[in-house]
Design a protein around this motif. Structure first.
Motif, PDB file in Angstrom:
ATOM      1  N   CYS A 184       0.843  -1.196   0.000  1.00 57.94           N
ATOM      2  CA  CYS A 184       0.000   0.000   0.000  1.00 57.94           C
ATOM      3  C   CYS A 184       0.875   1.242   0.000  1.00 57.94           C
ATOM      4  N   ASN A 186      -0.515   4.312   0.336  1.00 59.00           N
ATOM      5  CA  ASN A 186      -1.161   5.370   1.113  1.00 59.00           C
ATOM      6  C   ASN A 186      -0.494   5.388   2.477  1.00 59.00           C
ATOM      7  N   MET A 187      -0.544   6.537   3.066  1.00 58.54           N
ATOM      8  CA  MET A 187       0.090   6.629   4.385  1.00 58.54           C
ATOM      9  C   MET A 187      -0.951   7.109   5.382  1.00 58.54           C
ATOM     10  N   CYS A 188      -2.012   6.356   5.539  1.00 64.27           N
ATOM     11  CA  CYS A 188      -2.999   6.715   6.560  1.00 64.27           C
ATOM     12  C   CYS A 188      -2.240   6.699   7.885  1.00 64.27           C
ATOM     13  N   PHE A 190      -2.789   6.265  10.930  1.00 73.89           N
ATOM     14  CA  PHE A 190      -3.007   5.272  11.998  1.00 73.89           C
ATOM     15  C   PHE A 190      -2.513   3.893  11.616  1.00 73.89           C
ATOM     16  N   CYS A 191      -2.121   3.697  10.360  1.00 75.15           N
ATOM     17  CA  CYS A 191      -2.072   2.336   9.815  1.00 75.15           C
ATOM     18  C   CYS A 191      -0.665   1.754   9.673  1.00 75.15           C
ATOM     19  N   VAL A 193      -0.039  -1.029   7.925  1.00 75.74           N
ATOM     20  CA  VAL A 193       0.079  -1.867   6.714  1.00 75.74           C
ATOM     21  C   VAL A 193       1.209  -1.435   5.760  1.00 75.74           C
ATOM     22  N   PRO A 194       1.373  -0.128   5.468  1.00 80.13           N
ATOM     23  CA  PRO A 194       2.467   0.227   4.562  1.00 80.13           C
ATOM     24  C   PRO A 194       3.839  -0.246   5.080  1.00 80.13           C
ATOM     25  N   GLN A 228      -5.234  -3.896  -0.938  1.00 77.07           N
ATOM     26  CA  GLN A 228      -5.523  -2.880   0.085  1.00 77.07           C
ATOM     27  C   GLN A 228      -6.224  -1.680  -0.533  1.00 77.07           C
ATOM     28  N   HIS A 268     -10.792   2.648  -1.929  1.00 80.30           N
ATOM     29  CA  HIS A 268     -10.474   3.858  -1.161  1.00 80.30           C
ATOM     30  C   HIS A 268     -11.325   4.989  -1.735  1.00 80.30           C
ATOM     31  N   ARG A 307      -6.269  10.747   5.250  1.00 82.65           N
ATOM     32  CA  ARG A 307      -7.094   9.982   4.323  1.00 82.65           C
ATOM     33  C   ARG A 307      -7.255  10.714   2.984  1.00 82.65           C
TER      34      ARG A 307
HETATM   35 FE1  SF4 Z   1      -3.279   1.596   3.118  1.00 83.81          FE
HETATM   36 FE2  SF4 Z   1      -5.728   1.029   3.945  1.00 83.81          FE
HETATM   37 FE3  SF4 Z   1      -3.769   1.254   5.710  1.00 83.81          FE
HETATM   38 FE4  SF4 Z   1      -4.667   3.400   4.493  1.00 83.81          FE
HETATM   39  S1  SF4 Z   1      -5.851   2.089   5.902  1.00 83.81           S
HETATM   40  S2  SF4 Z   1      -2.509   2.889   4.774  1.00 83.81           S
HETATM   41  S3  SF4 Z   1      -5.184   2.624   2.464  1.00 83.81           S
HETATM   42  S4  SF4 Z   1      -3.947  -0.264   4.114  1.00 83.81           S
END
Ligand code: SF4
Ligand code: SAH
Ligand code: F3S
Length: 474
Positions: A184, A186-188, A190-191, A193-194, A228, A268, A307
């Motif tokens: 992913c 994106n750099m949300c 809170f997340c 995942v990246p 994602q 998204h 976001r």
């Molecule tokens: Fe990526 Fe989804 Fe996490 Fe945002 S919430 S960084 S779009 S995986």
């Protein structure tokens, strides 16, 4: 000369891009056991891992006590997800005490986040492998069999496991996940995942279509295309005239057969295009259901979350979806108590939920994750009990919307794909309609099987499930 995707697919090049798995399940000398946590991507990855291990002579078992290799495919999205995995590891400790030869491996996002530290923290773990390093698993297992603890958490910019034919685990034989991209960008804030999944990359479209066709030919009737952020799917090799977008990919899969349903996750709000919506509307077999995580209904909080859309942008997207597909169901993700969220801002989330009337939602209270932007920049200052109370309000509002929407379905007829027998009674079938709602109905005198389509008229609801009766068989 450059060709169209359609032509490349028709020329049957899938032999190169994707070869269906040929192994004989009775030929395995050793056994592995795998448990998956977290999102659908992880469950899909476990099926890739199963394929890699099958080729190395490891067959799957559902009984961990008889396994030579026990694997946990882990999730880091919230603190609680990690705690679940640590507790589970403790359960394996007893088995390992009795069977010291058994190897324990940790895969997935927690492996990537903690890396070699995992081996120090959890002494019973032998192998740590991140999401992009599964091809190295056989080598790591061989080293571990020799008594060495092993780690590979290298992230890749290219790995998509495109050529690996997943071995379907715990499958109902009707529905399957197909991974179309990884990572992913994106750099949300809170997340995690990246950090655990690395940069975004799209899988070879020819291999995706070939995998979906292979599933259809083996009797599967529904594929869920996974990423994602599926709307940023982009595949542009030199031999193709045009880049393959998500809309194009979805169309290619929809054309395999009108009897193959297509779902996808996750969209998204900033990226979902009219093109995608029109493609969905054009094909009856693309399910009328979008999971569109909003996270918060307040623009300031959305900005802090990075976001990149506002409340108004989100509402406009929902309006657009409904204009193009009035029968489309919508679900979302919501986080309560993000850093600095005020009571008024929380009310904005509730009012947005009222405006959208989601059919379903996954709801969480904010859990600070080490290394994320939010952890570095903002204070996690909403007290736990406030987060919890706000979450309860969100859940209770969602329950009322789900109930209202389910009640509004009474009297309507839907095409339902039968997924299997209902858990409660063998006299009933269970399946889902295009809108992703579970529908349970009596089998009656019809000679039906899972994988068949039927039209069901809804007569009542239990809250989470629609109940009905067969009106005709397709
Ligand atoms: Fe990526 Fe989804 Fe996490 Fe945002 S919430 S960084 S779009 S995986
Ligand atoms: N790629 C998807 C979501 C992946 S994570 C998307 O962009 O929407 C699934 C959900 O977990 C997110 O939508 C979010 O609601 C929730 N989540 C992610 N990180 C979280 C955190 N730190 N605390 C609480 N919930 C979180
Ligand atoms: Fe969890 Fe990793 Fe999925 S953190 S939600 S398993 S991408």
């Amino acid at each position: 000369m450059a060709e169209t995707l359609q032509k490349v697919v028709e020329e049957n090049r899938q032999g190169e891009a994707y070869a269906p798995f040929q192994g004989d399940p009775n030929q395995y000398s050793k056994k592995f056991y795998i448990e998956s946590y977290g999102c659908q991507m992880n469950f899909s990855d476990s099926e890739i891992v199963a394929s890699i291990l099958n080729e190395q002579g490891f067959g799957a078992t559902r009984n961990f006590e008889e396994a030579n290799l026990v694997l946990l495919n882990t999730c880091s999205i919230r603190e609680k997800a990690e705690q679940t995995v640590r507790n589970r590891l403790q359960a394996f400790r007893k088995v390992k005490d009795q069977n010291p030869g058994m190897l324990i491996g940790v895969l997935g996002c927690m492996a990537e986040r903690l890396k070699a530290k995992f081996l120090e923290e959890e002494k019973l773990v032998d192998i740590v492998v991140g999401p992009d390093a599964y091809r190295s698993l056989p080598g790591l297992v061989a080293e571990a069999e020799g008594g060495q603890k092993t780690v590979n958490v290298l992230l890749s910019r290219e790995e998509t496991y495109a050529d690996i034919s997943p071995v379907r685990l715990d499958s109902n034989g009707v529905t399957a996940f197909v991974s179309i991209m990884r990572g992913c960008n994106n750099m949300c804030s809170f997340c995690v995942v990246p950090f655990t999944r690395g940069r975004e990359r799209s899988r070879d479209a020819v291999s995706i279509v070939a995998e979906c066709r292979d599933l259809f030919e083996r009797g599967y009737r529904e594929v869920t295309l996974l990423g994602q952020n599926v709307d940023s799917y982009h595949y542009a090799p030199e031999n193709l005239e045009d880049a393959v977008t998500f809309a194009k990919l979805m169309e290619m899969v929809a054309l395999i057969s009108p009897k193959l349903r297509i779902r996808f996750s996750t969209s998204h709000p900033k990226d979902i295009t009219d093109d995608v919506l029109h493609t969905m509307a054009k094909y009856d077999n693309i399910c009328k259901y979008i999971h569109l995580p909003v996270q918060s209904g307040n623009t300031r909080v959305l900005q802090l979350m990075n976001r990149t859309y506002t409340r108004e942008w989100y509402l406009a997207k929902v309006k657009r979806i409904m204009e193009i597909m009035p029968d489309c169901a919508l679900s979302t993700d919501v986080i309560s108590g993000f850093c600095t969220e005020t009571e008024e801002e929380h009310q904005d989330t509730l009012s947005l939920m009222d405006q959208c009337g989601f059919d379903m939602a996954y709801m969480f209270s904010y859990s600070e994750r080490p290394g994320t932007l939010a952890e570095r920049r903002y204070e996690d200052d909403v007290p736990e009990e406030v987060k919890k109370r706000r979450l309860e309000e969100i859940i209770s509002l969602q329950n009322s919307h789900t109930k209202k929407n389910h009640n509004a379905d009474i009297g309507k007829s839907f095409e339902v794909l039968i997924e299997g027998q209902s858990k409660r009674s063998e006299l009933n079938w269970s399946g889902r309609n295009s809108q992703n709602k579970v529908v349970v109905f009596p089998k009656g005198d019809y000679k039906l099987n899972k994988g068949d389509y039927v039209n069901v008229k809804i007569t009542s609801t239990t809250g989470a499930t629609l109940l009905g009766e067969i009106v005709s068989v397709n």
